[in-house]
Every structure is written in C-alpha cells, then in structure tokens.
Design an enzyme around this catalytic site. Structure first.
Site, PDB file in Angstrom:
ATOM      1  N   HIS A 184      -4.079  53.761   4.316  1.00 13.20           N
ATOM      2  CA  HIS A 184      -3.531  54.130   3.007  1.00 13.20           C
ATOM      3  C   HIS A 184      -2.768  55.436   3.174  1.00 13.20           C
ATOM      4  CE1 HIS A 184      -3.386  54.165  -1.446  1.00 13.20           C
ATOM      5  NE2 HIS A 184      -3.289  55.478  -1.257  1.00 13.20           N
ATOM      6  N   CYS A 185      -1.473  55.381   2.926  1.00 10.40           N
ATOM      7  CA  CYS A 185      -0.618  56.553   3.137  1.00 10.40           C
ATOM      8  C   CYS A 185      -0.474  57.333   1.835  1.00 10.40           C
ATOM      9  CB  CYS A 185       0.757  56.114   3.632  1.00 10.40           C
ATOM     10  SG  CYS A 185       1.876  57.497   3.962  1.00 10.40           S
ATOM     11  N   PRO A 186      -0.967  58.565   1.764  1.00 17.51           N
ATOM     12  CA  PRO A 186      -0.840  59.339   0.520  1.00 17.51           C
ATOM     13  C   PRO A 186       0.593  59.792   0.257  1.00 17.51           C
ATOM     14  CG  PRO A 186      -1.817  60.686   2.245  1.00 17.51           C
ATOM     15  CD  PRO A 186      -1.716  59.304   2.808  1.00 17.51           C
ATOM     16  N   GLY A 189       1.985  56.803  -1.469  1.00 18.98           N
ATOM     17  CA  GLY A 189       1.156  56.366  -2.585  1.00 18.98           C
ATOM     18  C   GLY A 189       0.866  54.881  -2.571  1.00 18.98           C
TER      19      GLY A 189
END
Length: 450
Positions: A184-186, A189
């Site tokens: 999950h890439c912040p 998003g």
C-alpha cells in the site's frame, strides 16, 4: 366518466421497477475503507489526501523550473534551445501526472467479498446436544493450491469470508483483499496490485527521469551563464539561485524514486512482489512464479490488464434469505477459539467463544422478555405472584440455555434459532408450570376457600 382500475401486471411491474431504483449502488454500500469520486468512476484509498501532496511535490518544482530557468534559457539564448526545453518538461509532467492518476484512481485488483462463508469441508470433534453426538463443522485455515508444479498454501480471510487466491493479501488500510498485492503506497493513496502495478512502476520511473531532466538543465543554465559572462562557476551559481535550489531538491528526490525504480526492476526480473520479498524470501526456496527475465517483463508490461471484478456503479443485488443448514452439527470458523479479526487488520483480539456467549445471552434474554409480555397479555401469569413467576422463568431459562447452546446458526449468516424437540419440551414444561401456578392461585382466592 368511469375509469377502470389499471392492470394488476402493470402495478407489479411498476413496483418492481421502483424497488430496483431504490437499491443502492455497489460503491454506496461498499464495506471497504475506499473513497469514491464521480459516482464510483474513480476509487481511491482512505489516505487519498496524500495524493495532493504528491502532486504538489511534482508540480511546484516544475513550475519554478519553467518560470525561472527555462524562461531564462529562452530569453538569454537562442530559441532553438529554450523552447524545446519548456515544451518537453510540460509534456513530461502531464504524462507523469496521468500515470499517477491511473495508479491511484483505479481498482488495484480487489477480490469481491462473499456474503456468506464457504461450505465447511471437514468434521472435527463432536458436540453433545440433548444426549445426541453431532459432528462439528470447521473450515480449514489453509488450502493447498498447485502453481507451476509447486504446492502453495492459500489462507482463509475472515473479513472477506473467502480463500484468498495465490499472491493475494488483505490490506489493513483499505480493508480489502487485493490480487497480486505488492504494497500500500501512501504517496499515491492506493494499494498496488494486479491491475495498477504497471502504471505504478511507469509513474516512479518517469518521475526519476523528470528529476534527472530538471537537474541536468539547471546545470546547463549555470554553465551557459559562466561561459557568457566569463566568470567562475561559483559566481554563475549566485546569479541563478533557483537553479541551485532545484539541483538540491532533485538530487535528494532522485535517491528515493531512483532507488525505488531499481528495486522494482529487480522484483520484476524475478517476478516477486514487495510483500513476498520481505515475507517469504524466495532466495531460500524456489519461486513458483519466476518464468525467466524476458517472460517476467512480458507479464508485467505486455499482457492485457484483467478487467475489474467489481461493478461499482451497478445496483446491489437483493440477497436471498439464508436457509439454515439441514445438518445437526454446528459451524466453526478457522479461527474458532482464536482471536477474531485478521492479524493484518490490527484490531483488538476478541475470541469466538466470547462472541458466541454474548450473542446467546442477548438472544435468550430477548426471547424470554417477549414470552413474559405475551403471557401477561393472555392472563396466565397475571394472577401469579411476582416471585413465583420469576422462579418459573428462571428455572426455564437455565434449561433452555443448556439445551440450545449449540443451536446458534453460522457466524456471518445472521442469527436464527432452530426449534428442536428439546426446546419444545422445555417450553411446554414452562407453560404447564405456569398454568398450575395460576390454577393454585385462583383456588386460594376462590370465595369457597375463604
């Protein structure tokens, strides 16, 4: 003028259409943590606000470069150098932002949830219900799946009530199972999975090239000033402070995006995901998904993207009522007796036994309360003293709870009680005791007994 009533068929058709129109769309009843835009056309993660920060970190330095560096190249030098520099950086930035939107605004490969858990396949232990031994149903925690001749274990997801496909994992941030889950890439998003990994790498790699482009032409501007004014390189740098700031900014940024590009280049060449690389360590065992460098790159960049398994703008189908199982055994989740909730979810652990006990007590109290009200209306317990009625209900409730302990239906399918002969016998005994108490009370109060 008399107007006849409309046809009955038309009424039913109109009612059916009205009922269908009232059904919410899938994105409106979505159980994950995602955020939707434009009525379900774009799906983002719950941390979509970080996307605006990423856009700012790209657009702001490019804007400074266009206004203070590229324009200087256009004004001070020939147009053959300045105009192409400006055009290329603008087009490349738009291309980079498009890849960012394709990465963060599309379904990454979410596996639709099941409305009910799958059918149990194994029997484990026996429960004694009314003196009869009944088998206990349990879902296996894992299943074995063959992938290219290698046995791979797939896990059961309690949240989505399904066995995850190979390379699928449950994201604790988006609260969804994602196929070929990478991470999950912040910064975007969104989860990175089967349907957006290609765009994610293209975005990271194009951002790396953009940083190198700005970095290089800032140095070109400094060298041009040095040669035009015949001054030292340090004096030339002082005449264009914007170039110095952009050189420092892009130098720092290229270590992050450039390093990420190289790392994912290695992952693609070996057909791994970030999740698998950190958790499974394929250097210690064979990777069943590795088909060679060329085939691995073809799989990522030159195969058609699988269509989404979710129709976010479709109407939610009406779920048919759950029919209780015909077998007498109870249903057990893979996590029965263990902490409920996926470990990846990070929730406070609650045991299945605690949930079952709370549910049984709540349903039993509600049932006894309804029975008490009904008996009061019929007048059966109205003439009995309060103490006597409490004793009758208390004794009956203990027997009912002991007998129906294993009759609660499966978790995730609603709570419904199966009426067994033992329950009917206990209910009849309670009713008989109530009538006897009522009769004795009326005999005491009769005028002939005074």
């Amino acid at each position: 003028m008399h107007v006849g009533p409309p046809a009955r068929g038309s009424d039913l058709g109109a009612a059916g259409m009205a009922a269908d129109a009232e059904e919410p769309r899938v994105y409106e009843a979505w159980k994950g943590s995602n955020i939707f835009f434009l009525q379900g056309r774009f799906i983002f993660g719950p941390d979509v606000r970080s996307l605006f920060l990423t856009i700012f970190l790209i657009v702001a330095p490019v804007s400074v470069f266009c206004v203070l560096v590229a324009r200087k190249l256009m004004d001070d030098f020939s147009n053959t150098l300045g105009v192409p520099v400006m055009v290329v950086v603008v087009v490349f930035t738009l291309y980079d932002l498009t890849l960012l939107l394709l990465t963060s605004g599309r379904d990454p490969g979410i596996v639709p949830r099941n409305a009910h858990p799958p059918e149990p396949e194994i029997y484990e232990g026996n429960n004694e219900v009314g003196g009869v031994q009944t088998p206990q149903l349990r879902l296996p925690r894992t299943k074995d799946v063959n992938v290219n001749g290698v046995t791979v274990k797939v896990k059961y997801c309690d949240t989505c009530m399904l066995y995850r496909p190979p390379r699928c994992s449950h994201c604790s941030i988006c609260n969804n199972c994602v196929e070929r889950f990478d991470h999950h890439c912040p910064w975007v998003g969104q989860c990175i999975g089967l349907r957006n990994y290609r765009f994610f790498y293209m975005f990271v790699f194009s951002t790396t090239l953009l940083c190198l482009y700005v970095f290089g032409f800032c140095w070109v501007c400094i060298v041009k000033i040095k040669n035009a004014e015949q001054i030292s390189i340090w004096r030339a740098m002082t005449k264009t402070p914007a170039s110095i700031v952009l050189i420092i900014y892009t130098f720092i940024s290229v270590w992050f995006v450039g390093g990420l590009s190289i790392f994912h280049l290695y992952l693609m060449s070996t057909n791994q995901t970030t999740y698998e690389n950190f958790r499974y360590r394929y250097d210690r065992r064979a990777n069943p998904y590795n088909r060679g460098v060329v085939e691995n790159f073809k799989e990522i960049f030159f195969t058609s993207i699988a269509p989404s398994k979710n129709k976010f703008r479709a109407r939610v189908p009406r779920e048919q009522g759950f029919q209780p199982r015909s077998s007498g055994g109870g249903f057990m989740s893979p996590n029965m007796g263990k902490a409920v909730g996926d470990i990846e979810m990070g929730r406070k652990p609650v045991t299945w036994d605690e949930l079952r006990a709370v549910t049984q007590v709540g349903d039993l109290e509600e049932g006894l309360s309804n029975r008490n009200i009904a008996d009061d209306k019929d007048g059966e317990l109205g003439e009995v003293s309060p103490d006597l009625s409490r004793e009758v209900l208390a004794s009956g409730s203990v027997e009912v709870q002991a007998t129906t302990h294993h009759r609660l239906s499966s978790w995730g399918r609603g709570r419904s009680w199966e009426t067994t002969p033992e329950v009917q016998a206990v209910a009849a005994a309670v009713g008989e005791t109530s009538r006897m108490g009522s009769g004795s009370g009326s005999n005491i109060m009769a005028p002939g007994n005074l």
